[in-house]
Design a protein around this motif. Structure first.
Motif, mmCIF file in Angstrom:
data_model
loop_
_atom_site.group_PDB
_atom_site.id
_atom_site.type_symbol
_atom_site.label_atom_id
_atom_site.label_comp_id
_atom_site.label_asym_id
_atom_site.label_seq_id
_atom_site.Cartn_x
_atom_site.Cartn_y
_atom_site.Cartn_z
ATOM 1 N N LYS A 228 12.020 -49.539 22.026
ATOM 2 C CA LYS A 228 11.237 -48.651 23.313
ATOM 3 C C LYS A 228 10.410 -47.565 22.580
ATOM 4 O O LYS A 228 9.274 -47.319 23.099
ATOM 5 C CB LYS A 228 12.279 -48.217 24.318
ATOM 6 N N ILE A 229 11.007 -46.843 21.721
ATOM 7 C CA ILE A 229 10.249 -45.699 20.967
ATOM 8 C C ILE A 229 9.260 -46.389 20.544
ATOM 9 O O ILE A 229 7.856 -45.818 20.349
ATOM 10 C CB ILE A 229 11.150 -45.064 20.157
ATOM 11 N N GLU A 230 8.897 -47.385 19.859
ATOM 12 C CA GLU A 230 7.807 -48.133 19.233
ATOM 13 C C GLU A 230 6.996 -48.639 20.533
ATOM 14 O O GLU A 230 5.620 -48.350 20.216
ATOM 15 C CB GLU A 230 8.488 -49.256 18.427
ATOM 16 N N ASN A 231 7.327 -49.233 21.095
ATOM 17 C CA ASN A 231 6.363 -50.221 22.229
ATOM 18 C C ASN A 231 5.955 -49.455 23.317
ATOM 19 O O ASN A 231 4.894 -49.716 23.899
ATOM 20 C CB ASN A 231 7.301 -51.367 22.582
ATOM 21 N N THR A 232 6.987 -48.497 23.834
ATOM 22 C CA THR A 232 6.609 -47.706 24.998
ATOM 23 C C THR A 232 5.953 -46.320 24.673
ATOM 24 O O THR A 232 5.122 -46.067 25.153
ATOM 25 C CB THR A 232 7.726 -47.355 25.888
ATOM 26 N N LEU A 233 6.589 -45.600 23.826
ATOM 27 C CA LEU A 233 6.038 -44.241 23.317
ATOM 28 C C LEU A 233 5.010 -44.470 22.219
ATOM 29 O O LEU A 233 4.170 -43.402 21.980
ATOM 30 C CB LEU A 233 7.267 -43.539 22.919
ATOM 31 N N HIS A 234 5.095 -45.406 21.620
ATOM 32 C CA HIS A 234 3.934 -45.676 20.530
ATOM 33 C C HIS A 234 3.952 -44.722 19.349
ATOM 34 O O HIS A 234 2.927 -44.648 18.803
ATOM 35 C CB HIS A 234 2.381 -45.667 21.034
ATOM 36 N N ALA A 235 5.353 -44.450 19.083
ATOM 37 C CA ALA A 235 5.615 -43.518 17.980
ATOM 38 C C ALA A 235 5.657 -44.534 16.768
ATOM 39 O O ALA A 235 6.770 -43.924 15.949
ATOM 40 C CB ALA A 235 6.577 -42.586 18.263
ATOM 41 N N TYR A 236 4.941 -45.282 16.439
ATOM 42 C CA TYR A 236 4.734 -46.021 15.203
ATOM 43 C C TYR A 236 3.450 -46.330 14.600
ATOM 44 O O TYR A 236 2.579 -46.285 15.304
ATOM 45 C CB TYR A 236 5.552 -47.522 15.701
ATOM 46 N N GLY A 237 3.716 -46.319 12.904
ATOM 47 C CA GLY A 237 2.275 -46.235 12.408
ATOM 48 C C GLY A 237 2.506 -47.408 11.223
ATOM 49 O O GLY A 237 3.573 -47.835 11.082
ATOM 50 N N GLY A 238 1.565 -47.288 10.233
ATOM 51 C CA GLY A 238 1.585 -48.193 9.211
ATOM 52 C C GLY A 238 2.858 -47.809 8.264
ATOM 53 O O GLY A 238 3.320 -48.770 7.168
ATOM 54 N N GLY A 239 3.623 -46.621 8.342
ATOM 55 C CA GLY A 239 4.668 -46.416 7.676
ATOM 56 C C GLY A 239 6.067 -46.466 8.303
ATOM 57 O O GLY A 239 6.838 -45.719 7.848
ATOM 58 N N GLY A 240 6.116 -47.101 9.237
ATOM 59 C CA GLY A 240 7.048 -46.979 10.087
ATOM 60 C C GLY A 240 7.260 -46.057 11.362
ATOM 61 O O GLY A 240 5.955 -45.552 11.823
ATOM 62 N N PHE A 241 8.186 -45.595 11.849
ATOM 63 C CA PHE A 241 8.306 -44.832 13.002
ATOM 64 C C PHE A 241 7.936 -43.274 12.442
ATOM 65 O O PHE A 241 8.274 -42.855 11.299
ATOM 66 C CB PHE A 241 9.587 -44.507 13.413
ATOM 67 N N TYR A 242 7.063 -42.747 13.218
ATOM 68 C CA TYR A 242 6.805 -41.350 13.161
ATOM 69 C C TYR A 242 7.784 -40.433 13.191
ATOM 70 O O TYR A 242 8.961 -40.884 13.784
ATOM 71 C CB TYR A 242 5.601 -40.923 13.837
#
Length: 524
Positions: A448-462
């Protein structure tokens, strides 16, 4: 109160990387949070593929942080992993985290055995040659990752500093050496060379309290701006200048320094029981946020107050700030729940359950996982479930810094026993640390943090995200990314980090000690 632990290893594969899922411990008796911990949890094919992708991306951020010549990782980088801007400073903890992450990357098939050996050897060779405190074999707190030089200006670049030798930072580096020497036999001689010269007796002050306590660290030369205690607990080399504070509470990340001291046979076991589980329950200690309840027991001739705090029908030994890092990072190395089923085996799963219930049911953020991390508004801040911490100033779970204070029964009234929470800040590495105890919940929360909050980048979770405003701390910290890799290595690698840390000798020096204790943790 007892708890019986059973573990089941579940083998599976995804792509070229073998991912191993270890079932969460099963607990019997009234302390068992059975609704949370699923003893028969088995990772699905989708789980293994998802966590495998998270591991690959997290490793990408660690590679981006690491200087190509020295093999030292920067403390942090911004959001770009293709054109990284490195922090220009690092610490023994960061370096250790990169080493154990390399072990995990190799095990998961992310890198080859040859690349793993090359990276580990490069880093250890650099550390063999950097300036350090030679009588103790310990490293200074800050180095330039590009040159390996000791920093004499603080990481912010704002003021001169006297290089400091930290007990906890050196303990995390020692943990990495202990993992590397078993997981990468071709680098064992080099890892042992560095480990064998480290003497944790330098930090152990037998006079601090009956049983003795570990100091925070020391300076090699007298700092001009700080009062210190001159001395030498190890009796090796010239005197050093100790910072005046000692680590006097049990449930913090600092207990790793004692564990390493026990493992190396350099610190007496009494140190473990000299630390507080909670502060005493008298009015003299009423400045903390909650009155503890518990009983007194004797271990190794020392009286221990087995105090606990209460939260949502659970009683547990609190950490200082109520965060996941303090409670569960040492558990990445020392299999505390298995070796100490009557104490940590009850406390750890309850800590995870409390974090989940705080995020979902109490504060109603819709997400959970609270630990010190980057502040979405900039800088660095501490986050936690404040009701699970002793710190009266609090490790809040939101951007507003909402303070919880239940009062101290019979001594003072609470100032905020029923707080209203604001913009919650969740830190992905905290959910990864929980994966050993609530794997299904952790994976779902992170998805959910990745897909709903979009807290994810090229190096994984922000590093963190504020759930209401959507503010994201778009940077990567090497320590937090290393905790992610270590947690994945344990949960999907058959306790990879723990079993390489815990040799038979290490187990014989730690397990009987922590196994004898009984916390008062459990369900009310």
């Amino acid at each position: 109160m007892t708890a019986n632990i059973s573990r089941r290893t579940l083998l599976a594969a995804t792509g070229t990387a073998a991912l191993v899922g270890t079932a969460a411990p099963a607990y019997g008796g009234s302390a068992a949070p059975a609704d949370l911990l699923k003893a028969n949890w088995k990772p699905s094919r989708e789980d293994k593929a998802l966590v495998g992708r998270w591991a690959r991306d997290t490793w990408r951020s660690l590679v981006a942080m690491t200087d190509e010549r020295t093999g030292l990782p920067a403390d942090n980088i911004g959001e770009s992993v293709t054109n990284p801007v490195r922090s220009k400073y690092t610490s023994p903890t960061n370096i250790g985290g990169y080493l154990w992450s390399t072990v995990v990357a190799r095990h998961l098939g992310i890198i080859s055995p040859q690349e793993s050996l090359r990276r580990v050897t490069q880093t250890l060779t650099t550390m063999k040659n950097v300036v350090h405190h030679q009588p103790s074999g310990m490293y200074f707190n800050w180095y330039d990752e590009a040159t390996g030089e000791v920093l004499h200006v603080d990481p912010d670049g704002t003021r001169p500093i006297t290089p400091f030798v930290s007990s906890v930072d050196n303990a995390w580096f020692a943990c990495a050496l202990m993992v590397v020497r078993n997981a990468e036999p071709r680098a064992r001689a080099l890892a042992d060379e560095l480990l064998n010269r480290m003497n944790f007796k330098f930090y152990y002050n037998p006079a601090a309290r009956p049983g003795g306590l570990m100091r925070g660290g020391f300076f090699e030369t007298q700092p001009p701006d700080e009062a210190t205690d001159q001395g030498n607990h190890a009796g090796v080399g010239p005197d050093v200048y100790y910072r005046k504070f000692h680590y006097d509470t049990c449930n913090t990340e600092a207990r790793i320094a004692g564990y390493v001291g026990f493992a190396l046979n350099q610190v007496p076991h009494t140190q473990y029981f000299a630390t507080y589980r909670t502060f005493p329950d008298s009015c003299d200690w009423s400045w903390v946020e909650q009155k503890p309840k518990g009983v007194h027991r004797t271990y190794l001739g020392l009286d221990v107050f087995e105090g606990t705090y209460s939260y949502r029908g659970m009683r547990m030994v609190p950490s200082w700030g109520g965060d996941m890092f303090e409670s569960l990072m040492p558990d990445l190395f020392v299999p505390e729940a298995t070796w100490a089923p009557r104490s940590w085996g009850i406390n750890h799963p309850l800590t995870v359950r409390a974090q989940i219930e705080h995020g979902l049911d109490d504060a109603k953020y819709g997400y959970w996982g609270f630990s010190p991390a980057s502040n979405p508004k900039g800088g660095y801040s501490v986050y936690g479930v404040e009701a699970l911490g002793m710190d009266p100033n609090g490790y809040p779970s939101d951007l507003e810094g909402t303070n919880f204070d239940a009062g101290f029964e019979g001594c003072r009234e609470g100032t905020n026993p029923n707080p209203k929470y604001g913009d919650g800040v969740v830190t992905p590495h905290a959910a990864f640390l929980a994966m050993a105890y609530a794997p299904r919940q952790a994976i779902d929360n992170l998805s959910k943090i990745e897909n709903t909050l979009h807290a994810y980048g090229g190096g994984g979770f922000y590093d963190s995200v504020a759930v209401k405003s959507g503010l994201i701390a778009k940077r990567y910290l090497s320590l937090d990314q290393a905790m992610v890799m270590g947690a994945i290595g344990n949960a999907f690698g058959n306790d990879l980090i723990r079993r390489n840390f815990a040799s038979r000798t290490v187990e014989s020096r730690i397990r009987p000690l922590i196994a004898m204790e009984q916390f008062e943790s459990g369900l009310e």
